[in-house]
Design an enzyme around this catalytic site. Structure first.
Site, PDB file in Angstrom:
ATOM      1  N   HIS A 156      -2.849  -1.570  10.053  1.00  0.00           N
ATOM      2  CA  HIS A 156      -1.431  -1.851   9.787  1.00  0.00           C
ATOM      3  C   HIS A 156      -1.194  -1.529   8.314  1.00  0.00           C
ATOM      4  CE1 HIS A 156      -0.866  -3.979  13.541  1.00  0.00           C
ATOM      5  NE2 HIS A 156      -1.810  -4.841  13.267  1.00  0.00           N
ATOM      6  N   VAL A 157      -0.655  -0.361   8.017  1.00  0.00           N
ATOM      7  CA  VAL A 157      -0.418  -0.006   6.607  1.00  0.00           C
ATOM      8  C   VAL A 157       0.747   0.985   6.547  1.00  0.00           C
ATOM      9  CG1 VAL A 157      -2.119   1.906   6.572  1.00  0.00           C
ATOM     10  CG2 VAL A 157      -1.572   0.700   4.441  1.00  0.00           C
TER      11      VAL A 157
END
Length: 326
Positions: free
Chosen positions: A88-89
């Protein structure tokens, strides 16, 4: 073997591993958009096809300082290829730091449905938690846990207001501070990145078609993904990952959410349109297009998409994987 002769003298250097193209793929997964399902599939696929699946233990840090960006890009770039990195970035620009820009993939879903899924999941988890008497987010105060969704929206609690609702676009816009400000600048930059850096951005409501296209575009990574996904053992798991205690907000509250998330919707419709164009190219049919809803009539059903395996915490995945080891 004669005298000092070696293997190299007789045969030349060992053959180099022939890499598929692309051999560097990044799935910067958007929270609550089915990514837990996809990562579970990737674990099975990486063993089956022999690519390097690089996952991250960091689930709650999407924005990075310049140094953290450089460090992460360096670490990803030196991974053994072919690799698929997932975390998640928010979008990272590798070429800005002198690295090779990898191919990006992602999946998004209807913004209000994504928000509702996250709201109730943070409080009550899913059926796996219920069965194991797990409390989701133990640090949450009881009055916050049982905060009525309508009160949260109508009384402008931070969780139900901007900038918290501006969630999907920054994953595509990137690490620039303006990417987190709801507005045209972030929206346009996100669209540009989708066009220039993403091989595919699918929509969760049509997940089987997303998997079909991934199999077509990236066979070295996704060959057979659809048959694994449709396996009855896998389908059974889907029922355990439906968020529990989910309620639908009032039409008035939904209307307010829709207004607050208008940039998110503009982006969602743009991606959906691109995805349908791509499907048409490959002869896949799309659901009949309804005219774009006018806000005052827009009441999405939070139950219209099958809940994917959720993405907040990965520690309870072990038993899921065991099914495929049998």
């Amino acid at each position: 073997f004669v005298g000092n002769s070696t293997y190299l003298d007789d045969h030349g250097p060992p053959p180099q591993k022939v890499l598929p193209f692309p051999s560097q793929v990044v799935y910067n997964r958007v929270g609550k958009c089915g990514s837990r399902t996809v990562v579970l599939l990737l674990r099975i696929l990486s063993e089956k096809h022999g690519f390097n699946l690089v996952t991250s233990d960091i689930h709650n840090k999407t924005r990075l300082t310049k140094n953290e960006q450089m460090e992460l890009i360096k670490n990803i770039s030196t991974a053994e290829q072919p690799y698929l990195f997932t975390r998640h970035v928010h979008f990272l620009n590798f070429s800005r730091f002198g690295g090779d820009q990898p191919v990006y993939i992602n999946i998004i879903r209807d913004p209000v449905n994504r928000f509702l899924s996250n709201y109730f999941f943070r409080r009550f988890g899913d059926w796996r938690g219920e069965q194991n008497h797990m409390i989701r987010t133990p640090s949450m105060r009881q009055e916050e846990r049982y905060l009525d969704i309508n009160v949260c929206i109508l009384e402008n609690y931070p969780e139900c207001s901007n900038p918290r609702l501006f969630y999907i676009i920054p994953y595509f816009c990137g690490q620039h501070p303006r990417c987190r400000e709801p507005g045209e600048w972030a929206l346009e930059r996100a669209k540009l990145n989708v066009n220039e850096n993403f091989l595919l951005v699918g929509i969760l409501e049509e997940l089987e078609d997303v998997l079909l296209l991934l199999e077509r575009f990236l066979p070295h990574y996704f060959k057979d993904v659809l048959s694994i996904y449709k396996n009855p053992e896998h389908r059974k798991l889907g029922n355990l990952t439906v968020t529990v205690k989910k309620t639908v907000p009032s039409p008035e509250a939904i209307q307010i959410l829709y207004q607050r998330m208008r940039y998110e919707y503009e982006f969602y419709y743009y991606v959906k349109e691109q995805f349908h164009l791509l499907k048409r190219k490959f002869g896949l049919k799309s659901p009949i297009r309804k005219p774009r809803p006018r806000p005052e009539f827009f009441i999405p059903s939070p139950l219209e998409t099958e809940e994917p395996i959720d993405d907040e915490e990965e520690d309870d995945e072990k038993w899921l994987e065991d099914i495929y080891k049998r």
